[in-house]
Design a protein around this motif. Structure first.
Motif, mmCIF file in Angstrom:
data_model
loop_
_atom_site.group_PDB
_atom_site.id
_atom_site.type_symbol
_atom_site.label_atom_id
_atom_site.label_comp_id
_atom_site.label_asym_id
_atom_site.label_seq_id
_atom_site.Cartn_x
_atom_site.Cartn_y
_atom_site.Cartn_z
ATOM 1 N N HIS A 1 6.732 -1.874 9.652
ATOM 2 C CA HIS A 1 6.050 -2.221 8.257
ATOM 3 C C HIS A 1 7.008 -3.906 7.672
ATOM 4 O O HIS A 1 5.788 -4.130 6.552
ATOM 5 C CB HIS A 1 7.120 -1.231 7.232
ATOM 6 C CG HIS A 1 7.177 -1.355 6.134
ATOM 7 N ND1 HIS A 1 5.716 -1.540 4.430
ATOM 8 C CD2 HIS A 1 7.655 -1.753 4.266
ATOM 9 C CE1 HIS A 1 6.339 -1.875 3.967
ATOM 10 N NE2 HIS A 1 6.993 -1.959 4.044
ATOM 11 N N ARG B 1 -2.086 -2.835 8.980
ATOM 12 C CA ARG B 1 -1.619 -3.053 8.055
ATOM 13 C C ARG B 1 -1.611 -1.842 6.884
ATOM 14 O O ARG B 1 -1.111 -1.201 6.161
ATOM 15 C CB ARG B 1 -1.711 -4.020 7.369
ATOM 16 C CG ARG B 1 -1.668 -4.620 6.111
ATOM 17 C CD ARG B 1 -1.730 -5.722 5.348
ATOM 18 N NE ARG B 1 -3.444 -5.700 5.103
ATOM 19 C CZ ARG B 1 -3.897 -6.901 5.126
ATOM 20 N NH1 ARG B 1 -3.647 -8.372 4.787
ATOM 21 N NH2 ARG B 1 -5.697 -6.811 5.270
ATOM 22 N N ASP B 2 -3.177 -1.713 7.427
ATOM 23 C CA ASP B 2 -3.236 0.069 6.656
ATOM 24 C C ASP B 2 -2.550 1.093 6.694
ATOM 25 O O ASP B 2 -1.806 1.862 6.212
ATOM 26 C CB ASP B 2 -4.767 0.216 6.919
ATOM 27 C CG ASP B 2 -5.573 -0.415 6.205
ATOM 28 O OD1 ASP B 2 -5.524 -1.415 5.260
ATOM 29 O OD2 ASP B 2 -7.173 -0.649 6.824
ATOM 30 N N SER C 1 4.137 -5.843 5.999
ATOM 31 C CA SER C 1 3.846 -6.441 4.773
ATOM 32 C C SER C 1 3.796 -8.193 4.516
ATOM 33 O O SER C 1 3.314 -8.190 3.607
ATOM 34 C CB SER C 1 5.157 -6.097 4.410
ATOM 35 O OG SER C 1 5.189 -4.348 4.465
ATOM 36 N N LYS D 1 3.246 3.008 -2.032
ATOM 37 C CA LYS D 1 3.407 2.363 -0.440
ATOM 38 C C LYS D 1 3.406 3.497 0.585
ATOM 39 O O LYS D 1 3.806 4.246 0.131
ATOM 40 C CB LYS D 1 4.592 1.346 -0.086
ATOM 41 C CG LYS D 1 4.182 0.297 -1.036
ATOM 42 C CD LYS D 1 3.570 -0.590 -0.618
ATOM 43 C CE LYS D 1 3.752 -2.043 -0.740
ATOM 44 N NZ LYS D 1 2.764 -2.763 -0.836
ATOM 45 N N VAL D 2 2.540 2.909 1.630
ATOM 46 C CA VAL D 2 2.525 4.108 2.828
ATOM 47 C C VAL D 2 3.800 4.631 4.158
ATOM 48 O O VAL D 2 3.946 5.844 4.155
ATOM 49 C CB VAL D 2 1.339 3.209 3.650
ATOM 50 C CG1 VAL D 2 1.642 2.890 4.643
ATOM 51 C CG2 VAL D 2 1.066 4.850 4.760
ATOM 52 N N PRO E 1 -5.702 -5.886 9.933
ATOM 53 C CA PRO E 1 -5.541 -5.368 9.496
ATOM 54 C C PRO E 1 -6.006 -3.636 8.917
ATOM 55 O O PRO E 1 -5.111 -2.353 7.556
ATOM 56 C CB PRO E 1 -7.031 -5.247 8.570
ATOM 57 C CG PRO E 1 -7.494 -6.713 9.233
ATOM 58 C CD PRO E 1 -6.646 -6.867 10.367
ATOM 59 N N SER E 2 -6.206 -3.049 10.113
ATOM 60 C CA SER E 2 -6.021 -1.775 10.144
ATOM 61 C C SER E 2 -4.300 -1.626 10.947
ATOM 62 O O SER E 2 -3.767 0.104 9.841
ATOM 63 C CB SER E 2 -6.788 -1.020 11.909
ATOM 64 O OG SER E 2 -6.031 -2.143 12.951
ATOM 65 N N SER F 1 0.078 -0.276 3.867
ATOM 66 C CA SER F 1 -1.339 -0.247 2.831
ATOM 67 C C SER F 1 -0.808 0.595 1.486
ATOM 68 O O SER F 1 0.670 0.932 1.599
ATOM 69 C CB SER F 1 -1.891 0.346 3.294
ATOM 70 O OG SER F 1 -2.036 1.724 3.688
ATOM 71 N N THR F 2 -1.051 0.352 0.335
ATOM 72 C CA THR F 2 -0.831 0.868 -0.501
ATOM 73 C C THR F 2 -2.065 1.954 -1.167
ATOM 74 O O THR F 2 -3.330 1.714 -0.871
ATOM 75 C CB THR F 2 -0.561 -0.063 -1.865
ATOM 76 O OG1 THR F 2 0.044 -0.894 -1.049
ATOM 77 C CG2 THR F 2 -0.626 0.604 -3.449
ATOM 78 N N ILE F 3 -1.520 3.055 -1.057
ATOM 79 C CA ILE F 3 -1.857 4.447 -2.258
ATOM 80 C C ILE F 3 -2.887 4.950 -3.630
ATOM 81 O O ILE F 3 -1.467 4.758 -3.435
ATOM 82 C CB ILE F 3 -1.478 5.131 -1.434
ATOM 83 C CG1 ILE F 3 -1.909 5.444 0.327
ATOM 84 C CG2 ILE F 3 -2.870 6.723 -1.592
ATOM 85 C CD1 ILE F 3 -1.339 6.636 1.357
ATOM 86 N N THR F 4 -3.644 4.813 -3.837
ATOM 87 C CA THR F 4 -3.205 4.491 -5.662
ATOM 88 C C THR F 4 -3.692 5.892 -5.641
ATOM 89 O O THR F 4 -4.319 6.685 -5.655
ATOM 90 C CB THR F 4 -4.442 3.496 -5.720
ATOM 91 O OG1 THR F 4 -4.454 2.553 -5.871
ATOM 92 C CG2 THR F 4 -5.228 3.651 -7.677
#
Length: 346
Positions: free
Chosen positions: A255, A176-177, A259, A191-192, A173-174, A181-184
């Protein structure tokens, strides 16, 4: 010439210097091309100007741009890397298979992958400087070796052409962040990889324009014999440039892995040409010694707009390669014209 005439000449020189500076920028032609492509798809694709569409375009551009930046620096240094595309896949495979087989935290695999890709880049640079063979031959050999290793090791270790899932492993998880990850922002997801891309452009621009290493890169790309004669460390510079490509491949590979969780061993073939195309569209010369990191970013953005604009316009995507080839030719001609204008006003 009297004093008055001399003063007038100096004033004209000062007045025209901003124009000369503008015409002398390598990315000027690509910026003009990017504006033209943007206007074109804004007119023909109704959904192109939506925020969500912009996010999609930027993501497509970033996946190319992350690699286009170090490839552009390498081209400014007068060399190519035909192994860049499969190196991305190698990076993802090493990270995934090491973590899975060693039952380690995925961050261990990420670290090992970084060392491996940097080593591949160093190998390319070392072989180039020691053998004096063209970079085309050296990196073509690396391309073929990596293609075989990717497939051979994946089938040997996992029994198939794809890796095992590592989604349930510690650290996933970390990781992937960090890499996928995706930033809104304002209700729109970005996408990061866009941040990774912009950071690489900023760092590469700083290196080229503000450091001694940047002067070395331009010097070895312009004339490496002359550069060596004035004390430029040609060997170290070229090895460093190839390691930079390895670093970009590591980011792109992580990535890819985080992903989709699994990696197909045959991916990446042909992408090296797209990275080179983005750099050339952005103003880099095939012969070296000229170009910019910003130009490679603009070239990648043109790629993103074209690849997604065709979809938004609901055209047959089979035409994408035609548009990409046409843009390559037009951008090269435009960049050549801009350079001639800059030399004429110098």
């Amino acid at each position: 010439m009297n004093a008055t005439q001399a003063n007038d000449a100096d004033e004209r020189s000062l007045r025209t210097s901003p124009l000369r500076k503008l015409l002398g920028r390598p990315e000027l032609g690509s910026v003009v091309g990017a504006v033209a492509v943007f206007v074109f798809f804004a007119f023909f694709a109704d959904s192109f100007l939506r925020a969500a569409s912009l996010s999609t375009v930027l993501y497509a551009a970033s996946t190319i741009g992350i690699m286009a930046v170090p490839v552009a620096l390498l081209m400014i240094g007068g060399e190519f890397d035909l192994s860049a595309g499969v190196m991305v896949t190698s990076s993802a495979l090493v990270s995934s298979m090491f973590s899975y087989q060693m039952t380690a935290n995925v961050w261990v695999g990420v670290g090992v992958s970084l060392l491996v890709t940097l080593a591949i880049g160093a190998f390319n640079g070392f072989m180039l400087t020691r053998t004096k063979l063209p970079s085309f031959i050296i990196t073509l050999g690396t391309f073929l070796m990596l293609t075989g290793l990717n497939l051979g090791f994946t089938k040997l270790i996992d029994g198939t052409v794809s890796t095992k899932s590592i989604a349930d492993m510690e650290g996933f998880p970390s990781a992937r962040d960090v890499f996928a990850s995706t930033i809104t922002v304002g209700g729109v997801g970005f996408k990061v990889t866009i941040l990774w891309w912009l950071a690489l452009v900023a760092v590469a621009s700083w290196i080229l324009l503000r450091t001694r290493a940047g002067n070395w890169i331009f010097a070895v790309g312009g004339n490496q014999d002359a550069a060596r004669a004035v004390g430029v460390p040609v060997t170290r510079t070229k090895i460093g440039l190839y390691m930079g490509v390895g670093f970009g491949a590591w980011i792109s590979g992580q990535h890819l892995l985080f992903s989709y969780d699994v990696v197909q061993s045959g991916e990446g073939v042909g992408n090296e040409l797209i990275y080179i195309i983005a750099a050339v569209i952005g103003g880099c010369l095939i012969t070296g010694g000229y170009g910019s990191a910003v130009g490679s970013a603009v070239g990648a953005f043109i790629f993103g707009m074209t690849s997604k604009g065709i979809v938004f316009a609901e055209w047959n995507p089979d035409w994408f390669k035609f548009f990409l080839g046409a843009m390559l030719l037009l951008a090269t001609l435009l960049n050549a014209w801009v350079r001639k204008r800059a030399e004429a006003t110098a």
